[in-house]
Design an enzyme around this catalytic site. Structure first.
Site, PDB file in Angstrom:
ATOM      1  N   ASN A 192      -3.827   1.075  -2.037  1.00  0.00           N
ATOM      2  CA  ASN A 192      -2.715   2.005  -1.854  1.00  0.00           C
ATOM      3  C   ASN A 192      -1.668   1.300  -0.998  1.00  0.00           C
ATOM      4  O   ASN A 192      -1.827   1.174   0.205  1.00  0.00           O
ATOM      5  CB  ASN A 192      -3.235   3.279  -1.160  1.00  0.00           C
ATOM      6  CG  ASN A 192      -2.125   4.234  -0.795  1.00  0.00           C
ATOM      7  OD1 ASN A 192      -0.988   4.097  -1.275  1.00  0.00           O
ATOM      8  ND2 ASN A 192      -2.429   5.202   0.051  1.00  0.00           N
ATOM      9  N   LYS A 236       1.254   2.225  -0.246  1.00  0.00           N
ATOM     10  CA  LYS A 236       2.138   3.132   0.517  1.00  0.00           C
ATOM     11  C   LYS A 236       3.601   2.678   0.353  1.00  0.00           C
ATOM     12  O   LYS A 236       3.953   2.146  -0.703  1.00  0.00           O
ATOM     13  CB  LYS A 236       1.684   3.204   1.978  1.00  0.00           C
ATOM     14  CG  LYS A 236       0.182   3.505   2.079  1.00  0.00           C
ATOM     15  CD  LYS A 236      -0.297   3.841   3.456  1.00  0.00           C
ATOM     16  CE  LYS A 236      -1.800   4.120   3.395  1.00  0.00           C
ATOM     17  NZ  LYS A 236      -2.349   4.555   4.672  1.00  0.00           N
ATOM     18  N   HIS A 248      -3.264  12.392  -0.906  1.00  0.00           N
ATOM     19  CA  HIS A 248      -3.438  11.503   0.240  1.00  0.00           C
ATOM     20  C   HIS A 248      -3.080  12.247   1.531  1.00  0.00           C
ATOM     21  O   HIS A 248      -2.164  13.065   1.544  1.00  0.00           O
ATOM     22  CB  HIS A 248      -2.564  10.254   0.085  1.00  0.00           C
ATOM     23  CG  HIS A 248      -2.898   9.216   1.103  1.00  0.00           C
ATOM     24  ND1 HIS A 248      -2.371   9.249   2.375  1.00  0.00           N
ATOM     25  CD2 HIS A 248      -3.741   8.167   1.058  1.00  0.00           C
ATOM     26  CE1 HIS A 248      -2.876   8.238   3.061  1.00  0.00           C
ATOM     27  NE2 HIS A 248      -3.704   7.562   2.295  1.00  0.00           N
ATOM     28  N   GLU A 262      -1.439  11.461   4.030  1.00  0.00           N
ATOM     29  CA  GLU A 262      -0.029  11.366   4.448  1.00  0.00           C
ATOM     30  C   GLU A 262       0.835  12.331   3.637  1.00  0.00           C
ATOM     31  O   GLU A 262       1.808  12.890   4.155  1.00  0.00           O
ATOM     32  CB  GLU A 262       0.458   9.912   4.298  1.00  0.00           C
ATOM     33  CG  GLU A 262      -0.140   9.029   5.389  1.00  0.00           C
ATOM     34  CD  GLU A 262      -0.403   7.602   4.974  1.00  0.00           C
ATOM     35  OE1 GLU A 262       0.184   7.124   3.991  1.00  0.00           O
ATOM     36  OE2 GLU A 262      -1.234   6.949   5.651  1.00  0.00           O
ATOM     37  N   GLU A 293     -11.503  10.316   2.509  1.00  0.00           N
ATOM     38  CA  GLU A 293     -10.796   9.570   3.547  1.00  0.00           C
ATOM     39  C   GLU A 293     -10.694  10.414   4.812  1.00  0.00           C
ATOM     40  O   GLU A 293      -9.771  11.227   4.941  1.00  0.00           O
ATOM     41  CB  GLU A 293      -9.383   9.207   3.067  1.00  0.00           C
ATOM     42  CG  GLU A 293      -9.365   8.340   1.833  1.00  0.00           C
ATOM     43  CD  GLU A 293      -8.065   7.552   1.722  1.00  0.00           C
ATOM     44  OE1 GLU A 293      -8.136   6.323   1.676  1.00  0.00           O
ATOM     45  OE2 GLU A 293      -6.986   8.168   1.720  1.00  0.00           O
ATOM     46  N   GLY A 295      -5.728   3.950   8.857  1.00  0.00           N
ATOM     47  CA  GLY A 295      -4.739   3.144   9.572  1.00  0.00           C
ATOM     48  C   GLY A 295      -5.010   3.034  11.066  1.00  0.00           C
ATOM     49  O   GLY A 295      -4.180   2.535  11.816  1.00  0.00           O
ATOM     50  N   SER A 298      -9.527   2.333   6.956  1.00  0.00           N
ATOM     51  CA  SER A 298      -9.774   1.081   7.680  1.00  0.00           C
ATOM     52  C   SER A 298     -10.872   0.216   7.068  1.00  0.00           C
ATOM     53  O   SER A 298     -11.628  -0.443   7.789  1.00  0.00           O
ATOM     54  CB  SER A 298     -10.062   1.358   9.157  1.00  0.00           C
ATOM     55  OG  SER A 298      -8.944   1.989   9.757  1.00  0.00           O
TER      56      SER A 298
END
Ligand code: PGA
Length: 249
Positions: free
Chosen positions: A9, A11, A94, A96, A166, A172, A212
């Site tokens: 991904n 991003k 996701h 985010e 996730e 991250g 991560s």
């Protein structure tokens, strides 16, 4: 036998030149035959990525799509637009997208339904926040995310579904769920699918772990029984790191 999958991904990273450099580097690596490899560039780089990858085994996914077929949705992209540039997979849900753009289980259900009805494959992301894990609500949260967005799909539609667990606290942050924490949740998810559908279906669905994942921890995570691969953020921006993860099964 379930698919083993590693998806990158990207991003909001990689402009035209960076995309070309990274994809050429990825193309030059040999890939294991038993692993599906995907990359998810920005909308503007999808067409470029599809043509650059040509007949390489790496496929291209989008990072988002709108639930509507067309219309007055400024700034949005439809499923038919993705298909038109040769993209057959889309990442949905996701964290985010959920936290920054207010996507929720109900709006995601619409995106899921549109994508599935149009024949797209989805990589559906979900996972709990840190406070939810600390207060021991992580299983309930994940159950709700899956039930509300996915459990009205027909059993047949699940051949188009890849799951990506996730935990938000691991994205991250450099902090990974331990292999045991990932396995525990993946087994729980498979059990939910078995209760709602059938054992066969539950055994067929690929469940990726994301958060991560790096070359140094991928092997241990991927070795867990119910972990079928990874959704990779930061480490997917570096060809050597990403290919080390692809080769970590
Ligand atoms: P990360 O991101 O690998 O950088 O933690 C994972 C993701 O957001 O899918």
């Amino acid at each position: 036998m379930r698919d083993q999958i590693v998806a990158g991904n990207w991003k909001m990273n990689n402009d035209q030149n960076e995309t070309q450099t990274l994809l050429n580097a990825l193309k030059s690596h040999s890939k294991p035959k038993n692993v599906r490899v995907m990359v998810a560039p920005s909308f503007t780089q999808l067409s470029q990525s599809v043509s650059l990858l040509g007949d390489d085994v790496i496929t291209v996914a989008a990072q988002n799509v709108n639930a509507a077929a067309s219309g007055a949705y400024t700034g949005e992209v439809s499923v038919s637009m993705l298909k038109g540039v040769g993209v057959e997979t889309v990442i949905l849900g996701h964290s985010e997208r959920r936290s920054l753009y207010h996507e929720n289980n109900a709006s995601l259900a619409n995106k899921v339904n549109t994508s599935i009805e149009s024949g797209m494959e989805i990589v559906f992301c979900f996972g709990e926040q840190l406070e939810e894990r600390k207060s021991n609500r992580h299983f309930d949260v994940v159950k709700e995310q899956l039930s509300e967005a996915l459990f009205s799909l027909s059993a047949a539609s699940w051949s188009q579904v890849v799951l990506a667990y996730e935990p938000v606290w691991a994205i991250g942050t450099g902090e990974t769920a331990s292999p045991d924490q990932a396995q525990e949740m993946h087994a729980f998810i498979r059990n939910l699918i078995q209760e709602k559908y059938t054992e066969n279906l539950a055994q067929e669905v690929a469940i990726l772990y994301g958060g991560s994942v790096k070359p140094g921890n991928a092997k241990e995570i991927f070795s867990m029984e119910d972990v079928d691969g990874g959704l990779i953020g930061g480490a997917s921006l570096n060809a050597d790191d990403f290919m080390a993860i692809v080769n970590a099964f």
